[in-house]
Design a protein around this motif. Structure first.
Motif, PDB file in Angstrom:
ATOM      1  N   THR A   1     -24.438  13.914  28.931  1.00  0.00           N
ATOM      2  CA  THR A   1     -23.681  14.310  30.105  1.00  0.00           C
ATOM      3  C   THR A   1     -24.063  15.726  30.485  1.00  0.00           C
ATOM      4  N   LEU A   2     -24.391  15.907  31.752  1.00  0.00           N
ATOM      5  CA  LEU A   2     -24.626  17.240  32.294  1.00  0.00           C
ATOM      6  C   LEU A   2     -23.316  17.716  32.896  1.00  0.00           C
ATOM      7  N   ILE A   3     -22.912  18.920  32.526  1.00  0.00           N
ATOM      8  CA  ILE A   3     -21.657  19.459  33.030  1.00  0.00           C
ATOM      9  C   ILE A   3     -21.922  20.721  33.836  1.00  0.00           C
ATOM     10  N   LEU A   4     -21.501  20.686  35.109  1.00  0.00           N
ATOM     11  CA  LEU A   4     -21.483  21.885  35.944  1.00  0.00           C
ATOM     12  C   LEU A   4     -20.047  22.366  35.915  1.00  0.00           C
ATOM     13  N   PRO A   5     -19.748  23.465  35.240  1.00  0.00           N
ATOM     14  CA  PRO A   5     -18.347  23.804  34.944  1.00  0.00           C
ATOM     15  C   PRO A   5     -17.488  24.082  36.176  1.00  0.00           C
ATOM     16  N   HIS A   6     -18.047  24.702  37.191  1.00  0.00           N
ATOM     17  CA  HIS A   6     -17.289  25.022  38.403  1.00  0.00           C
ATOM     18  C   HIS A   6     -18.185  24.719  39.596  1.00  0.00           C
ATOM     19  N   ALA A   7     -18.159  23.485  40.042  1.00  0.00           N
ATOM     20  CA  ALA A   7     -19.079  23.064  41.094  1.00  0.00           C
ATOM     21  C   ALA A   7     -18.807  23.795  42.412  1.00  0.00           C
TER      22      ALA A   7
ATOM     23  N   LYS B   1     -36.416   4.801  29.174  1.00  0.00           N
ATOM     24  CA  LYS B   1     -35.830   4.606  30.496  1.00  0.00           C
ATOM     25  C   LYS B   1     -34.449   5.231  30.526  1.00  0.00           C
ATOM     26  N   THR B   2     -34.054   5.752  31.683  1.00  0.00           N
ATOM     27  CA  THR B   2     -32.717   6.322  31.850  1.00  0.00           C
ATOM     28  C   THR B   2     -31.978   5.586  32.948  1.00  0.00           C
ATOM     29  N   THR B   3     -30.648   5.560  32.836  1.00  0.00           N
ATOM     30  CA  THR B   3     -29.793   4.948  33.834  1.00  0.00           C
ATOM     31  C   THR B   3     -28.736   5.947  34.256  1.00  0.00           C
ATOM     32  N   GLN B   4     -28.630   6.166  35.576  1.00  0.00           N
ATOM     33  CA  GLN B   4     -27.652   7.093  36.126  1.00  0.00           C
ATOM     34  C   GLN B   4     -26.899   6.423  37.266  1.00  0.00           C
ATOM     35  N   PRO B   5     -25.639   6.811  37.483  1.00  0.00           N
ATOM     36  CA  PRO B   5     -24.936   6.281  38.654  1.00  0.00           C
ATOM     37  C   PRO B   5     -25.612   6.793  39.918  1.00  0.00           C
ATOM     38  N   PRO B   6     -25.650   5.990  40.986  1.00  0.00           N
ATOM     39  CA  PRO B   6     -26.363   6.426  42.193  1.00  0.00           C
ATOM     40  C   PRO B   6     -25.708   7.597  42.905  1.00  0.00           C
TER      41      PRO B   6
ATOM     42  N   PRO C   1     -23.210  11.585  34.065  1.00  0.00           N
ATOM     43  CA  PRO C   1     -23.640  10.846  32.873  1.00  0.00           C
ATOM     44  C   PRO C   1     -25.059  10.300  32.992  1.00  0.00           C
ATOM     45  N   CYS C   2     -25.651  10.059  31.837  1.00  0.00           N
ATOM     46  CA  CYS C   2     -26.984   9.445  31.780  1.00  0.00           C
ATOM     47  C   CYS C   2     -27.071   8.599  30.517  1.00  0.00           C
ATOM     48  N   ASN C   3     -27.493   7.359  30.674  1.00  0.00           N
ATOM     49  CA  ASN C   3     -27.721   6.495  29.519  1.00  0.00           C
ATOM     50  C   ASN C   3     -29.201   6.428  29.207  1.00  0.00           C
ATOM     51  N   HIS C   4     -29.537   6.578  27.941  1.00  0.00           N
ATOM     52  CA  HIS C   4     -30.935   6.480  27.492  1.00  0.00           C
ATOM     53  C   HIS C   4     -30.925   5.818  26.125  1.00  0.00           C
ATOM     54  N   SER C   5     -30.532   4.549  26.106  1.00  0.00           N
ATOM     55  CA  SER C   5     -30.280   3.842  24.852  1.00  0.00           C
ATOM     56  C   SER C   5     -31.549   3.594  24.040  1.00  0.00           C
ATOM     57  N   THR C   6     -32.732   3.658  24.671  1.00  0.00           N
ATOM     58  CA  THR C   6     -33.979   3.402  23.933  1.00  0.00           C
ATOM     59  C   THR C   6     -34.688   4.694  23.536  1.00  0.00           C
ATOM     60  N   ILE C   7     -33.990   5.803  23.591  1.00  0.00           N
ATOM     61  CA  ILE C   7     -34.609   7.100  23.274  1.00  0.00           C
ATOM     62  C   ILE C   7     -35.099   7.108  21.828  1.00  0.00           C
TER      63      ILE C   7
END
Lengths: 110, 113
Positions: free
Chosen positions: B72-78, B3-8, B21-27
């Protein structure tokens, strides 16, 4: 390069009418193929997937069926549409990792 | 699949880096982390994936913590065109099998001027 096509782009159908949506992929062979549906304001739901010609797996019981008559052709069908079948239908293909989606068909059942 | 958790939702100013950010503590050890995004009224678009190491491509960078419990996914220059819903998905992949994706609710990124 690979290309995925879906048609039609939009469709308005009355309740009880049949449905046929087609998806074709170009530029690759023996892809895995998928049908997803996205209801208004909801997330994507996987409906069917196929790993080869004639091989169809269904993820959820519903009013729809899928067929794969050729390697790069995937068809979504229904004999009698329900109001709840309205949504955004997306076809996708993959090899091992990343999945590539088509432009989608927006179906409205009236 | 874990399962993953992301801010809405998140906001980002144009030209700045967007860090999602993304949490996936049970990976589990053989599960990959995938990122897709969906721009309004379009199909989802693959962005990047990784297993253990950080990854970078022409679209974004993926930073996976050493314990693999978050990324964490990073878009360097949104840019304004990056406004979309971003989905973090964790799954196992095997050659010759279907890659069934389970899309959660994702993070709605709004890029503003």
């Amino acid at each position: 390069s690979q290309t995925i096509h879906q048609w039609p782009a939009t469709l308005v159908q009355p309740v009880g009418s049949p449905l046929s949506l087609e998806c074709t992929v170009e530029g690759t062979s023996n892809p895995n193929l998928y049908w997803y549906r996205q209801a208004a304001g909801r997330g994507l739901q996987l409906l069917f997937y196929s790993v080869g010609i004639g091989q169809i797996s269904s993820e959820v019981p519903q009013n729809l069926s899928a067929s794969r008559p050729q390697d790069r052709q995937f068809i979504l069908s229904s004999k009698k549409l329900l109001l709840s079948d309205s949504g955004f239908y997306l076809c996708a293909w993959s090899r091992v990792h990343e999945q590539y989606f088509g432009p989608g068909t927006r179906l409205t059942v009236t | 699949d874990a399962k993953t958790t992301q801010p809405p939702s998140m906001d980002c100013a144009e030209g700045r880096a967007a860090n999602l950010p993304c949490n996936h503590s049970t990976i589990s050890g053989n599960e990959y982390v995938y990122w897709y995004r969906q721009i309004h009224s379009q199909g989802p678009q693959y962005i990047i994936h990784g297993l253990k190491n950080n990854e970078t491509n022409e679209m974004a960078s993926l930073i996976i913590t050493e314990d693999r419990k978050s990324s964490t996914l990073i878009l360097p220059h949104a840019t304004l065109r990056d406004t979309a819903v971003y989905y973090c998905i964790v799954r196992v992949d095997f050659t010759g099998t279907a890659s069934k994706l389970t899309f959660g609710t994702g993070t709605r990124l709004q890029v503003t001027l």
